[in-house]
Design a protein around this motif. Structure first.
Motif, PDB file in Angstrom:
ATOM      1  N   LEU A   1       0.291  -1.204  -0.049  1.00  0.00           N
ATOM      2  CA  LEU A   1      -0.159  -0.097   0.126  1.00  0.00           C
ATOM      3  C   LEU A   1       0.742   0.633   0.005  1.00  0.00           C
ATOM      4  O   LEU A   1       0.764   2.143  -0.771  1.00  0.00           O
ATOM      5  N   ALA A   2       1.745   1.123   0.519  1.00  0.00           N
ATOM      6  CA  ALA A   2       2.871   2.544   1.012  1.00  0.00           C
ATOM      7  C   ALA A   2       3.877   2.388  -0.577  1.00  0.00           C
ATOM      8  O   ALA A   2       3.077   3.587  -1.196  1.00  0.00           O
ATOM      9  N   GLY A   3       3.895   1.865  -0.905  1.00  0.00           N
ATOM     10  CA  GLY A   3       4.504   1.535  -2.181  1.00  0.00           C
ATOM     11  C   GLY A   3       3.134   2.199  -3.841  1.00  0.00           C
ATOM     12  O   GLY A   3       3.873   2.753  -4.759  1.00  0.00           O
ATOM     13  N   GLU A   4       1.940   1.458  -3.521  1.00  0.00           N
ATOM     14  CA  GLU A   4       0.954   2.140  -4.074  1.00  0.00           C
ATOM     15  C   GLU A   4       0.523   3.519  -3.951  1.00  0.00           C
ATOM     16  O   GLU A   4       0.047   4.392  -4.889  1.00  0.00           O
ATOM     17  N   LEU A   5       0.775   3.726  -2.662  1.00  0.00           N
ATOM     18  CA  LEU A   5       0.151   5.409  -2.973  1.00  0.00           C
ATOM     19  C   LEU A   5       1.669   6.590  -3.033  1.00  0.00           C
ATOM     20  O   LEU A   5       1.370   7.279  -3.738  1.00  0.00           O
ATOM     21  N   CYS A   6       2.838   5.827  -2.849  1.00  0.00           N
ATOM     22  CA  CYS A   6       3.661   7.070  -4.126  1.00  0.00           C
ATOM     23  C   CYS A   6       4.478   7.204  -5.011  1.00  0.00           C
ATOM     24  O   CYS A   6       4.421   7.927  -6.193  1.00  0.00           O
ATOM     25  N   ARG A   7       3.322   5.863  -6.002  1.00  0.00           N
ATOM     26  CA  ARG A   7       3.188   5.198  -6.746  1.00  0.00           C
ATOM     27  C   ARG A   7       2.468   6.495  -7.281  1.00  0.00           C
ATOM     28  O   ARG A   7       2.388   6.989  -8.531  1.00  0.00           O
TER      29      ARG A   7
ATOM     30  N   TYR B   1      -6.031   7.995  -3.568  1.00  0.00           N
ATOM     31  CA  TYR B   1      -6.084   6.785  -2.610  1.00  0.00           C
ATOM     32  C   TYR B   1      -7.015   5.378  -2.608  1.00  0.00           C
ATOM     33  O   TYR B   1      -6.420   4.369  -2.617  1.00  0.00           O
ATOM     34  N   SER B   2      -8.131   5.810  -3.209  1.00  0.00           N
ATOM     35  CA  SER B   2      -8.781   5.040  -3.942  1.00  0.00           C
ATOM     36  C   SER B   2      -8.383   3.739  -4.348  1.00  0.00           C
ATOM     37  O   SER B   2      -8.718   2.846  -4.135  1.00  0.00           O
ATOM     38  N   LYS B   3      -7.473   4.032  -5.745  1.00  0.00           N
ATOM     39  CA  LYS B   3      -7.068   3.303  -6.822  1.00  0.00           C
ATOM     40  C   LYS B   3      -5.954   2.603  -5.744  1.00  0.00           C
ATOM     41  O   LYS B   3      -6.214   2.004  -5.970  1.00  0.00           O
ATOM     42  N   ALA B   4      -5.572   3.074  -5.186  1.00  0.00           N
ATOM     43  CA  ALA B   4      -3.811   2.774  -3.873  1.00  0.00           C
ATOM     44  C   ALA B   4      -4.433   1.899  -3.292  1.00  0.00           C
ATOM     45  O   ALA B   4      -3.635   0.338  -3.188  1.00  0.00           O
ATOM     46  N   LEU B   5      -5.292   1.407  -2.557  1.00  0.00           N
ATOM     47  CA  LEU B   5      -6.487   0.231  -1.903  1.00  0.00           C
ATOM     48  C   LEU B   5      -6.525  -0.285  -2.707  1.00  0.00           C
ATOM     49  O   LEU B   5      -6.884  -1.959  -1.840  1.00  0.00           O
ATOM     50  N   GLU B   6      -6.662  -0.291  -3.870  1.00  0.00           N
ATOM     51  CA  GLU B   6      -6.585  -2.133  -4.700  1.00  0.00           C
ATOM     52  C   GLU B   6      -5.820  -2.938  -5.337  1.00  0.00           C
ATOM     53  O   GLU B   6      -5.882  -3.895  -6.051  1.00  0.00           O
ATOM     54  N   ILE B   7      -4.589  -2.356  -5.371  1.00  0.00           N
ATOM     55  CA  ILE B   7      -2.716  -2.988  -4.996  1.00  0.00           C
ATOM     56  C   ILE B   7      -3.646  -3.953  -4.276  1.00  0.00           C
ATOM     57  O   ILE B   7      -2.628  -5.240  -4.687  1.00  0.00           O
ATOM     58  N   ILE B   8      -4.095  -4.295  -2.733  1.00  0.00           N
ATOM     59  CA  ILE B   8      -3.902  -5.578  -2.643  1.00  0.00           C
ATOM     60  C   ILE B   8      -4.641  -6.547  -2.987  1.00  0.00           C
ATOM     61  O   ILE B   8      -4.647  -7.830  -3.633  1.00  0.00           O
ATOM     62  N   PRO B   9      -6.503  -6.974  -3.829  1.00  0.00           N
ATOM     63  CA  PRO B   9      -6.701  -7.249  -4.654  1.00  0.00           C
ATOM     64  C   PRO B   9      -5.947  -8.102  -5.668  1.00  0.00           C
ATOM     65  O   PRO B   9      -6.701  -8.375  -6.423  1.00  0.00           O
TER      66      PRO B   9
ATOM     67  N   ALA C   1       0.885   2.979   6.224  1.00  0.00           N
ATOM     68  CA  ALA C   1       1.302   3.165   5.060  1.00  0.00           C
ATOM     69  C   ALA C   1       1.150   4.211   4.640  1.00  0.00           C
ATOM     70  O   ALA C   1       2.128   4.828   4.007  1.00  0.00           O
ATOM     71  N   THR C   2      -0.561   4.920   5.229  1.00  0.00           N
ATOM     72  CA  THR C   2      -0.163   6.281   4.930  1.00  0.00           C
ATOM     73  C   THR C   2       1.140   6.698   5.913  1.00  0.00           C
ATOM     74  O   THR C   2       1.287   7.737   4.713  1.00  0.00           O
ATOM     75  N   THR C   3       1.219   7.064   6.854  1.00  0.00           N
ATOM     76  CA  THR C   3       2.116   7.692   7.609  1.00  0.00           C
ATOM     77  C   THR C   3       3.618   7.914   7.196  1.00  0.00           C
ATOM     78  O   THR C   3       4.111   8.625   6.199  1.00  0.00           O
ATOM     79  N   ALA C   4       3.480   6.489   6.478  1.00  0.00           N
ATOM     80  CA  ALA C   4       5.043   6.260   5.767  1.00  0.00           C
ATOM     81  C   ALA C   4       5.264   6.926   4.306  1.00  0.00           C
ATOM     82  O   ALA C   4       6.225   7.444   4.149  1.00  0.00           O
ATOM     83  N   ALA C   5       3.908   6.576   3.650  1.00  0.00           N
ATOM     84  CA  ALA C   5       3.671   7.348   2.259  1.00  0.00           C
ATOM     85  C   ALA C   5       3.879   8.898   2.283  1.00  0.00           C
ATOM     86  O   ALA C   5       4.836   9.434   1.392  1.00  0.00           O
ATOM     87  N   ILE C   6       3.586   9.278   3.248  1.00  0.00           N
ATOM     88  CA  ILE C   6       3.350  10.783   3.180  1.00  0.00           C
ATOM     89  C   ILE C   6       4.891  10.996   3.889  1.00  0.00           C
ATOM     90  O   ILE C   6       5.432  12.402   3.696  1.00  0.00           O
ATOM     91  N   GLN C   7       5.265  10.973   4.483  1.00  0.00           N
ATOM     92  CA  GLN C   7       6.613  10.525   5.584  1.00  0.00           C
ATOM     93  C   GLN C   7       7.203  11.004   4.283  1.00  0.00           C
ATOM     94  O   GLN C   7       8.533  11.788   3.819  1.00  0.00           O
ATOM     95  N   ILE C   8       7.523   9.908   3.360  1.00  0.00           N
ATOM     96  CA  ILE C   8       8.642  10.084   2.230  1.00  0.00           C
ATOM     97  C   ILE C   8       8.201  10.627   0.960  1.00  0.00           C
ATOM     98  O   ILE C   8       8.821  11.805   1.300  1.00  0.00           O
TER      99      ILE C   8
END
Ligand code: ADP
Ligand code: MG
Length: 512
Positions: A94-100, A420-428, A488-495
């Motif tokens: 999720l962190a990776g996809e949020l960054c992407r 953010y909504s799209k990033a959640l789809e990375i799991i399925p 994951a959101t906190t890590a993505a924002i931090q990056i």
């Protein structure tokens, strides 16, 4: 990974680009291990030793990373592991996809501050929605079973599930002590309900096998008198003097044994070495001794038996002794050495122990990792957390809700909420991909089913289709998803916030 960046590259690529790239690479590294059909990684260390695992946290812990940004993601995995026990691979993905997603928005001219705001709105909405998805009437078997699917240990799921529930319903995961002993089948793994299992053997074969009503003395010092060869200089005039010295030395050592025996000690636990003469004495007097226990093992034994660790024989008082109902060695014929059971602990010192075994060291290690995750989530479900359907169901449901929220947001932040909504789809998407199905098609069908009101529709890993009707086959604690999402959101924002990578001054440079 090591070549993702060096000092010179940062002149041509921005810090954001470099950082996002690193997070995407780390997510890629663990992606193929997600879910019941996740593949294993073989991690080889520089001595040629190998670890086989598909545990996200283990993969990150054992992989050598050089760039400082990787610390944020390794920290993310650690946070998830310590707070939720499971869900690390999902969190990293999720962190990776949020960054992407953020990278694409930045290319379209959306500012990092707007992305950050949008992601915060997305996180809040997703969590708000998650709590509406809780299930009732689940069993702990279902929880433990879901956590173990996909690991090699999953093959002996029934046996391990029982052990896991025994442990998780009695003690906190941090109080379950685990020992690994390779050399037998996974189903030979067992748990000890009222004691600790330790990876130690009695010091001398002649010592008793089994002690009932054991009084335990714990030392963090040597119980030894230095030999001549160990730097002690003694001048003797005659051979008789030397003999007398030797006798005296032996007598001193034996008086230590007698002192312990008189005090009622039946087991001696040494943090360091124990003199062989003393060990002989213990053996002849039906006492048991174990030595070279490291500090954490000494502490574990002290806590479990209510004893105090002392630093010299003179310091030991009767009330410092630990106590337990039984101590004995246990082994299987195919093991190369036994383990020690310190059992029948007092009521208020209850512990639970698990012995993990498997045909090889690697298999036994992986059983331990699978059980560790499973005990954690089972405990979470047992004590505090609601549960939800897994298999991508909550992420699809949250994605649809977050998309609705996005539609109500004005300004460029709307794009970030949508992202953010799209990033959640990375799991399925990743679950479907790892099972060999068309990920887009699987997710489209999942979304359609959720759109029709099936809030528990999850991925059928056998055919890439959709399972509905809440069969409780795949369930996990809501806490795992919640912790993963937040972290994951906190890590993505931090990056994303880092806009410059500057080599910090060497603290020793100016003698500071
Ligand atoms: P993590 O480190 O994130 O826990 P795992 O490899 O354990 O990674 O995979 C967890 C994901 O696999 C969760 O989304 C979980 O719901 C899903 N999952 C587990 N078992 C099944 C199953 N039988 N069918 C579909 N999805 C499953
Ligand atoms: Mg898992």
């Amino acid at each position: 990974m090591a070549n993702a960046i060096d000092g010179t590259q940062s002149q041509t690529r921005t810090a954001e680009e470099v950082n996002i790239d690193i997070v995407k690479q780390m997510a890629n590294l663990v992606a193929s291990s997600l879910g019941p059909r996740g593949r294993d990684k073989m991690l080889v260390d520089n001595t040629g030793g190998a670890t086989f695992t598909n545990d996200g946290a283990t993969i990150l812990r054992e992989t050598k990373f050089e760039h400082p940004t990787t610390k944020i993601i390794v920290g993310l995995a650690k946070t998830i592991e310590s707070e939720a026990y499971d869900g690390t691979t999902s969190g990293i993905l999720l962190a990776g996809e949020l960054c992407r997603q953020a990278e694409m928005l930045m290319k379209e001219g959306v500012h990092v501050a707007q992305i950050e705001d949008g992601f915060e709105i997305g996180r809040k909405a997703a969590l708000e929605h998650l709590i509406t998805l809780g299930l009732k009437d689940f069993t702990l078997e279902q929880i433990a079973g879901t956590a173990m699917t996909g690991k090699q240990a999953g093959m002996s799921k029934e046996h391990l599930t029982k052990m896991c529930i025994n442990a998780a319903t009695k003690t906190k995961p941090s109080e379950v002590n685990m020992v690994i002993r390779p050399g037998s089948s996974i189903t030979d793994s067992y748990d000890l309900e009222d004691g600790i299992i330790i990876d130690k053997q009695k010091m001398n074969h002649g010592m008793v096998e089994h002690i009932v009503d054991a009084h335990i003395a714990l030392f963090d010092c040597d119980l030894i008198i230095p030999k001549f060869t160990e730097g002690v200089n003694v001048n003797f005039q005659t051979g008789a003097d030397a003999d007398a010295y030797s006798q005296k030395r032996k007598a001193d050592i034996l008086s230590i044994g007698a002192h312990l025996k008189d005090m009622g000690v039946s087991v001696v636990v040494g943090g360091r070495d124990i003199d062989p003469v003393l060990s002989e004495y213990f053996a002849r007097n039906d006492m048991m001794a174990i030595r070279r226990c490291n500090a954490s093992l000494l502490e574990l034994i002290a806590e479990a038996t209510g004893g105090m660790i002392v630093s010299s024989i003179g310091d030991l008082a009767k009330e410092d002794l630990g106590h337990c109902g039984e101590i004995y060695e246990h082994s299987l014929p195919s093991w190369d050495k036994p383990v020690l059971h310190i059992a029948k602990l007092h009521e208020n010192q209850q512990r639970h122990s698990v012995l993990c075994t498997g045909p090889s060291q690697e298999a036994a290690d992986e059983v331990a990792r699978a059980l560790d995750d499973a005990i954690g989530v089972t405990w979470l479900a047992h004590t505090s957390s609601d549960v939800v359907t897994g298999g991508g169901a909550p992420q699809v449901s949250m994605a649809l809700y977050v998309q609705q929220v996005a539609n109500t947001i004005e300004g460029l932040e709307q794009l970030a909420v949508e992202a953010y909504s799209k990033a959640l789809e990375i799991i399925p998407l990743t679950l479907a991909k790892n099972c060999g199905h068309n990920p887009r098609l699987s997710v489209i069908n999942l979304k359609a089913s959720h759109g029709q009101g099936n809030t528990d529709a999850f991925l059928n890993v056998a055919n890439g289709g959709v399972i509905t009707g809440n069969p409780y086959e795949v369930i996990e604690p809501m806490g795992v998803i919640e912790v993963g999402l937040k972290a994951a959101t906190t890590a993505a924002i931090q990056i994303l916030r880092i806009d410059n990578i500057i080599q910090a001054r060497d603290p020793n440079q100016f003698g500071a």
